[in-house]
Scaffold this motif. Structure first.
Motif, short mmCIF file in Angstrom:
data_model
loop_
_atom_site.label_atom_id
_atom_site.label_comp_id
_atom_site.label_asym_id
_atom_site.label_seq_id
_atom_site.Cartn_x
_atom_site.Cartn_y
_atom_site.Cartn_z
N ILE A 296 1.76 2.95 -5.75
CA ILE A 296 0.85 3.93 -6.38
C ILE A 296 1.64 5.00 -7.13
CG2 ILE A 296 -0.86 5.73 -5.90
CD1 ILE A 296 -1.81 3.97 -3.53
N CYS A 297 2.70 5.52 -6.51
CA CYS A 297 3.51 6.55 -7.17
C CYS A 297 4.20 6.00 -8.42
CB CYS A 297 4.55 7.11 -6.20
SG CYS A 297 3.88 8.21 -4.94
N ILE A 298 4.77 4.81 -8.31
CA ILE A 298 5.48 4.23 -9.46
C ILE A 298 4.52 3.94 -10.61
CG2 ILE A 298 6.66 2.12 -10.23
CD1 ILE A 298 8.37 2.27 -7.73
N ARG A 299 3.33 3.43 -10.30
CA ARG A 299 2.33 3.21 -11.37
C ARG A 299 2.00 4.50 -12.09
NH1 ARG A 299 -0.38 -0.46 -7.79
NH2 ARG A 299 -1.86 1.19 -7.22
N GLU A 300 1.83 5.57 -11.32
CA GLU A 300 1.49 6.87 -11.91
C GLU A 300 2.64 7.40 -12.76
OE1 GLU A 300 -1.34 9.77 -12.67
OE2 GLU A 300 -1.59 7.96 -11.45
N GLU A 302 5.07 5.66 -14.23
CA GLU A 302 5.26 4.84 -15.43
C GLU A 302 4.14 5.04 -16.44
OE1 GLU A 302 5.94 0.79 -14.29
OE2 GLU A 302 7.95 1.21 -13.50
N ALA A 303 2.97 5.44 -15.96
CA ALA A 303 1.83 5.65 -16.86
C ALA A 303 1.98 6.93 -17.67
CB ALA A 303 0.53 5.68 -16.06
N ARG A 304 2.63 7.95 -17.09
CA ARG A 304 2.64 9.23 -17.81
C ARG A 304 3.93 10.03 -17.71
NH1 ARG A 304 0.97 13.63 -14.14
NH2 ARG A 304 0.22 12.79 -12.14
N GLY A 305 4.99 9.43 -17.13
CA GLY A 305 6.16 10.27 -16.92
C GLY A 305 7.50 9.74 -17.35
N LEU A 306 7.57 8.53 -17.90
CA LEU A 306 8.88 7.93 -18.19
C LEU A 306 9.70 8.72 -19.19
CD1 LEU A 306 8.16 4.07 -18.25
CD2 LEU A 306 9.42 5.38 -16.53
N ASP A 336 -5.71 10.48 -4.27
CA ASP A 336 -5.80 10.77 -5.70
C ASP A 336 -4.58 11.58 -6.13
OD1 ASP A 336 -6.45 11.38 -8.30
OD2 ASP A 336 -8.37 12.35 -7.84
N ILE A 337 -3.69 10.93 -6.90
CA ILE A 337 -2.49 11.64 -7.39
C ILE A 337 -2.50 11.67 -8.92
CG2 ILE A 337 -1.13 11.04 -5.35
CD1 ILE A 337 0.27 8.90 -7.08
N SER A 338 -3.68 11.62 -9.50
CA SER A 338 -3.82 11.57 -10.95
C SER A 338 -3.43 12.91 -11.59
CB SER A 338 -5.27 11.24 -11.32
OG SER A 338 -6.14 12.28 -10.90
N THR A 402 11.03 -3.87 -1.43
CA THR A 402 10.82 -2.47 -1.84
C THR A 402 11.96 -2.01 -2.74
OG1 THR A 402 9.64 -1.99 0.22
CG2 THR A 402 10.52 -0.11 -1.00
N LEU A 403 13.19 -2.35 -2.36
CA LEU A 403 14.36 -1.97 -3.15
C LEU A 403 14.32 -2.66 -4.52
CD1 LEU A 403 17.01 -0.33 -3.06
CD2 LEU A 403 18.14 -2.39 -2.19
N ARG A 404 13.97 -3.93 -4.53
CA ARG A 404 13.88 -4.68 -5.79
C ARG A 404 12.88 -4.04 -6.74
NH1 ARG A 404 10.75 -8.14 -8.46
NH2 ARG A 404 9.09 -7.84 -6.92
N TYR A 405 11.72 -3.71 -6.23
CA TYR A 405 10.65 -3.12 -7.05
C TYR A 405 11.08 -1.75 -7.58
CZ TYR A 405 5.85 -1.92 -8.40
OH TYR A 405 4.72 -1.57 -9.11
N LEU A 406 11.73 -0.96 -6.73
CA LEU A 406 12.20 0.36 -7.15
C LEU A 406 13.26 0.25 -8.23
CD1 LEU A 406 12.27 3.46 -6.78
CD2 LEU A 406 13.98 3.09 -4.98
N MET A 407 14.18 -0.71 -8.11
CA MET A 407 15.24 -0.85 -9.11
C MET A 407 14.68 -1.30 -10.46
SD MET A 407 17.91 0.24 -7.72
CE MET A 407 17.11 1.23 -6.45
N ILE A 408 13.66 -2.15 -10.44
CA ILE A 408 13.00 -2.54 -11.70
C ILE A 408 12.43 -1.29 -12.38
CG2 ILE A 408 11.03 -3.78 -12.68
CD1 ILE A 408 11.48 -5.93 -10.53
N HIS A 409 11.83 -0.44 -11.56
CA HIS A 409 11.26 0.80 -12.09
C HIS A 409 12.35 1.73 -12.64
CE1 HIS A 409 9.28 4.68 -12.32
NE2 HIS A 409 10.05 5.14 -11.34
#
Length: 468
Positions: A296-300, A302-306, A336-338, A402-409
């Motif tokens: 959820i945090c990574i989606r948020e 990548e949606a508005r903070g990269l 809700d972290i929008s 979890t580590l794999r997904y974080l590194m992709i991000h």
């Protein structure tokens, strides 16, 4: 009392789909022995004893010899007195008659009475429990030693017809209509089954993220008769009769817990929070590939903070980060972290970093920490990369994923370096101590290893496509 335990698990009123369900056959031999155990018989001192400790009653006979204690007990099974040692004044002894002999135990008090690990509110309870244990261990020592040889745990064929119902109830489906389809009848059926059936059903369920997980056993006091869900034998004694898994509710003897497979299926009702919860426990409870807070945090982000300058380096307000933490602990995936609630993206990055810091076992586990540090010290780049890859394979599956997904991000973050000014090295500085901590709590070790921690994360980001 034993009959009621059996009938409560019989499942006779479960829906027609579960008519073939058969409960485990509890073995009542040890329960019968507990009923036969000698009862405590307090031998009261006829006169008032000077300097009697306030936490002892009239079973205290003052300073007397072993021989005198043996005489007072009169050869009566279960009879007991308390005495003060002749050789060591201020030390107290429980003299107990069992098996045609007088047994003497050094007695302690720290707010509760004890002679071993178990602590009791009263001397009467301590003696009752002791007599039960002595009697059962005397009468059934050979039986107890063989309890784990043919466990019921390994013959769970009776749950087949309930698999779909249980997995639907316990799996976290993203299809809301599927959730709505669980009828009252199904809830009734599920409530009738034991935790043992629940685990058996999940073993064959459509859970694609069935990571291995050890049980989180803690000593437990059971009220009323309880049977071990591993060997099906009665758990004897008054208190601390066995252990219970805090994550899934499995109840077993302490000795049986050593034989239970690493197949814990955490129950969401038992997982009270998201932060500070073991990573594997959380993903298994939610039936997700990774902790949902990470997704959820990574989606948020990548949606508005990269493109946000200093992403992950700049800190958000601590109190707002704590608010996000409490939202996840309270609402789970519905938190809700929008941008409407938290317009500053640094609050979300702070909440994600806090999640990793709060893990009881870091993403890069204590077991693999030293191996990663040694790999980072290798001077040859190709050999170093190969060594890092080998250690990655040692991570538990949920930690690896979890580590794999974080590194992709984080690789995506570096691809926006011209806007956010965050390259792999900068992110390594931020995430090194966040993702890995030395097993021993040593400030010197942490300071010494910081450059290697940074280098490991930097390598993982730069070589994400090769390493994972």
């Amino acid at each position: 009392m034993a009959a009621s335990s059996n009938s409560s698990l019989s499942g006779s009123s479960v829906s027609s789909d579960a008519e073939e369900y058969q409960p485990p056959i509890w073995k009542s031999y040890l329960y019968q022995l507990q009923q036969e155990a000698p009862r405590p018989k307090r031998i009261i001192c006829p006169g008032e004893v000077e300097n009697r400790p306030k936490y002892y009653g009239r079973e205290f006979h003052g300073i007397i010899s072993r021989e005198k204690a043996d005489e007072l007990l009169g050869g009566v099974e279960g009879a007991y007195i308390l005495r003060e040692s002749q050789r060591q004044p201020g030390c107290y002894t429980l003299a107990l008659r069992f098996g045609n002999q007088t047994l003497n135990y050094r007695l302690f008090y720290d707010g509760k009475h004890f002679v071993g690990e178990k602590r009791f509110e009263s001397i009467h309870d301590l003696v009752t429990d002791g007599l039960i244990t002595l009697y059962i261990e005397t009468k059934a020592s050979e039986y107890i030693s063989k309890m784990t040889t043919n466990p019921i745990y390994e013959h769970i064929g009776y749950a087949t017809l309930l698999r779909e119902k249980v997995s639907r109830r316990l799996s976290r489906s993203k299809n809301e209509s599927r959730k709505a389809s669980v009828t009252n009848e199904e809830h009734t059926a599920v409530e009738k089954i034991s935790s043992l059936v629940r685990r058996a059903a999940l073993t064959h369920s459509d859970n694609h993220f069935n990571y291995e997980k050890t049980h989180n056993f803690k000593v437990h006091t059971f009220r009323g008769p309880h049977w071990c869900e591993y060997c099906a034998n009665f758990m004897w004694g008054l208190i601390a009769q066995g252990v219970r898994c805090s994550d899934c509710g499995l109840n077993v003897h302490k000795q049986c817990s050593k034989h239970v497979p690493n197949d814990c299926q955490p129950d969401l009702k038992r997982i009270k929070k998201v932060y500070c919860c073991d990573l594997t426990t959380l993903v298994k409870a939610h039936n997700t590939q990774r902790p949902m807070v990470v997704d959820i945090c990574i989606r948020e982000i990548e949606a508005r903070g990269l493109k946000s300058e200093g992403l992950y380096r700049v800190s958000g307000f601590t109190e707002h980060i704590e608010d996000v933490k409490m939202a996840f602990d309270r609402d789970g995936e519905k938190a809700d972290i929008s941008a409407n609630i938290y317009p500053d993206i640094n609050i979300i990055t702070g909440a994600l970093k806090l999640y990793f810091r709060d893990l009881p076992i870091p993403v890069i586990t204590y077991d693999t920490y030293s191996k990663f540090i040694e790999a980072a010290k290798i001077s040859n780049a190709d050999e170093r990369l190969e060594a890092v890859h080998e250690v990655l394979m040692l991570l538990p599956p949920a930690h690896y994923e979890t580590l794999r997904y974080l590194m992709i991000h984080l690789k995506k973050v570096t691809m926006n370096e011209k806007d956010n000014f965050m390259n792999a090295e900068n992110l390594g500085i931020v995430f090194g101590p966040t993702l890995m901590r030395p097993p021993e709590d040593s400030t010197l070790t942490t300071l010494h290893d910081m450059r290697y921690q940074k280098l490991i994360v930097q390598i993982l980001i730069e070589n994400e496509d090769v390493l994972f």
